[in-house]
Design a protein around this motif. Structure first.
Motif, short mmCIF file in Angstrom:
data_model
loop_
_atom_site.label_atom_id
_atom_site.label_comp_id
_atom_site.label_asym_id
_atom_site.label_seq_id
_atom_site.Cartn_x
_atom_site.Cartn_y
_atom_site.Cartn_z
N LEU A 134 -0.21 2.10 -3.19
CA LEU A 134 -1.07 2.33 -2.02
C LEU A 134 -2.32 3.12 -2.43
CD1 LEU A 134 -1.56 2.12 0.99
CD2 LEU A 134 -0.20 4.18 1.33
N GLU A 135 -2.10 4.13 -3.23
CA GLU A 135 -3.22 4.95 -3.72
C GLU A 135 -4.22 4.05 -4.46
OE1 GLU A 135 -2.99 8.48 -3.39
OE2 GLU A 135 -5.08 8.49 -4.04
N TRP A 138 -5.96 1.62 -2.06
CA TRP A 138 -6.88 2.39 -1.20
C TRP A 138 -8.18 2.66 -1.95
CZ3 TRP A 138 -6.71 3.62 3.86
CH2 TRP A 138 -7.54 4.64 4.32
N ILE A 203 1.82 -3.66 2.05
CA ILE A 203 0.39 -3.35 1.88
C ILE A 203 -0.31 -4.71 1.88
CG2 ILE A 203 -1.36 -2.35 0.36
CD1 ILE A 203 0.87 -0.68 -0.93
N PRO A 249 -10.88 1.76 3.81
CA PRO A 249 -10.55 2.92 2.99
C PRO A 249 -11.77 3.75 2.61
CG PRO A 249 -9.45 0.97 2.14
CD PRO A 249 -10.43 0.50 3.18
N ASN A 254 -6.97 10.49 3.03
CA ASN A 254 -5.67 10.23 2.43
C ASN A 254 -5.06 8.96 3.04
OD1 ASN A 254 -2.99 10.27 1.61
ND2 ASN A 254 -2.94 12.51 1.58
N PRO A 255 -4.65 8.00 2.20
CA PRO A 255 -4.09 6.74 2.75
C PRO A 255 -2.83 6.96 3.58
CG PRO A 255 -3.76 6.85 0.36
CD PRO A 255 -4.67 7.98 0.72
N LYS A 256 -2.21 8.13 3.45
CA LYS A 256 -0.99 8.41 4.23
C LYS A 256 -1.32 8.35 5.72
CE LYS A 256 2.07 9.49 0.98
NZ LYS A 256 1.45 10.04 -0.18
N LEU A 258 -3.08 6.20 7.18
CA LEU A 258 -2.93 4.81 7.61
C LEU A 258 -1.46 4.47 7.81
CD1 LEU A 258 -4.38 2.14 8.20
CD2 LEU A 258 -4.15 1.57 5.78
#
Ligand code: GTP
Length: 288
Positions: A134-135, A138, A203, A249, A254-256, A258
């Motif tokens: 994910l990181e 993103w 994802i 993004p 922080n993608p968290k 989302l």
């Protein structure tokens, strides 16, 4: 100055003393490091051979230095040659021994890394892998200015299913749901993962909300069509609820956030009666 005198002067110069001393120290340091490797299980013999080889090399250097600089030429060539031979043999045997050890270690490391990233039940990437992927997606989305969607999937009334049909049968359901998700989320950039327990997370890179919602709906239908009996479920079969969230993004977000937005949407789907898809609106201050 004649050449032999120049050589003599050079050999006695502080600079040469320093260089010889340094390389001697470097050899001793290498021997000390090789000796530390003896602590690794299975490496004792090759590491000890390497240590002895390096120590012999250092001794040979020290003797050569002593012979040339301090005493002048002494008849110790035989000893020096014998040490040289020992150095070569010990180093080569040590290296020959080390090589398969290093190779098998790399292999084990690869295996362990793979095992640590894959969920054993569904064979999907696990939570640990998800965080890394994910990181990565993103950051890629932030660079390419492409939207990123998340689909959160949760099996409905799964506790009741386990209670009624048993944990083994429950595991079987999770495997089948995982297979449906894998079959449908197979476009390049789709990353289906097992989020934990009875939850899955997909994802969906480079994807606007409409497309993500469409995939979510196909997954919902796909699970329903498995027709797995579930007495406590409204339709009598196993179903899933899904939450979808999309964001553009940004490197400093922080993608968290989302994932949280998709989670909130999922709980709205549960509240709305389950077996449905809810798409998050707003959030992250972006078009979602
Ligand atoms: N068989 C099996 N059960 C699991 C696994 N992981 C989690 N569970 C079970 O999944 C159940 C989840 O229950 P809840 O969180 O109460 O959710 P639910 O019953 O699905 O209810 P809703 O989500 O509201 O529809 C728990 O009973 C867990 O024990 C697993 O790997 N295998």
């Amino acid at each position: 100055m004649p050449a032999p005198d120049l050589l003599e002067a050079l050999l006695h110069s502080p600079l040469i003393h320093w260089i010889l001393g340094l390389s001697l120290l470097a050899q001793l340091a290498a021997a000390a490091m090789a000796f530390r490797l003896t602590r690794i299980s299975g490496w004792y013999v090759p590491a000890l051979l390497m240590t002895l080889g390096l120590l012999a090399m250092a001794l040979r250097r020290a003797l050569g230095w002593y012979r040339l600089v301090v005493v002048g030429v002494l008849p110790i060539d035989l000893l020096s040659e014998a040490l040289g031979l020992f150095v070569s043999v010990a180093m080569w045997v040590g290296l020959w021994w080390f090589y398969p050890l290093l190779k098998s270690d790399r292999h084990h490391l690869k295996m362990l890394t793979a095992l640590a990233s894959v969920d054993a039940l569904t064979q999907l990437p696990n939570r640990r892998a998800l965080d890394i992927l994910l990181e990565y997606e993103w950051r890629r989305g932030a660079r390419d200015l492409h939207p990123l969607s998340i689909i959160m999937v949760d099996v409905d009334h799964f506790k009741a299913y386990n209670d009624a049909y048993g944990h083994t049968q429950g595991d079987n359901v999770l495997r089948q749901v995982g297979r449906v998700i894998r079959r449908l989320a197979r476009r390049a950039g789709d990353i289906p993962t097992r989020y934990g327990g009875e939850e899955f997370l997909i994802i969906h890179a480079h994807t606007p909300p409409e497309l993500a919602a469409r995939l979510a709906e196909r997954i919902r239908e796909g699970v329903e069509r498995l027709n797995i009996p579930h007495a406590s479920s409204a339709g009598g079969v196993v179903t899933v609820s899904l939450g979808v969230a999309t964001a553009l993004p940004m490197a400093d977000v922080n993608p968290k956030a989302l994932v949280d937005a998709a989670d909130v949407a999922l709980y709205r789907a549960k509240d709305g009666g389950r077996n449905q898809v809810v798409v998050a609106g707003g959030g992250l201050g972006l078009e979602i």
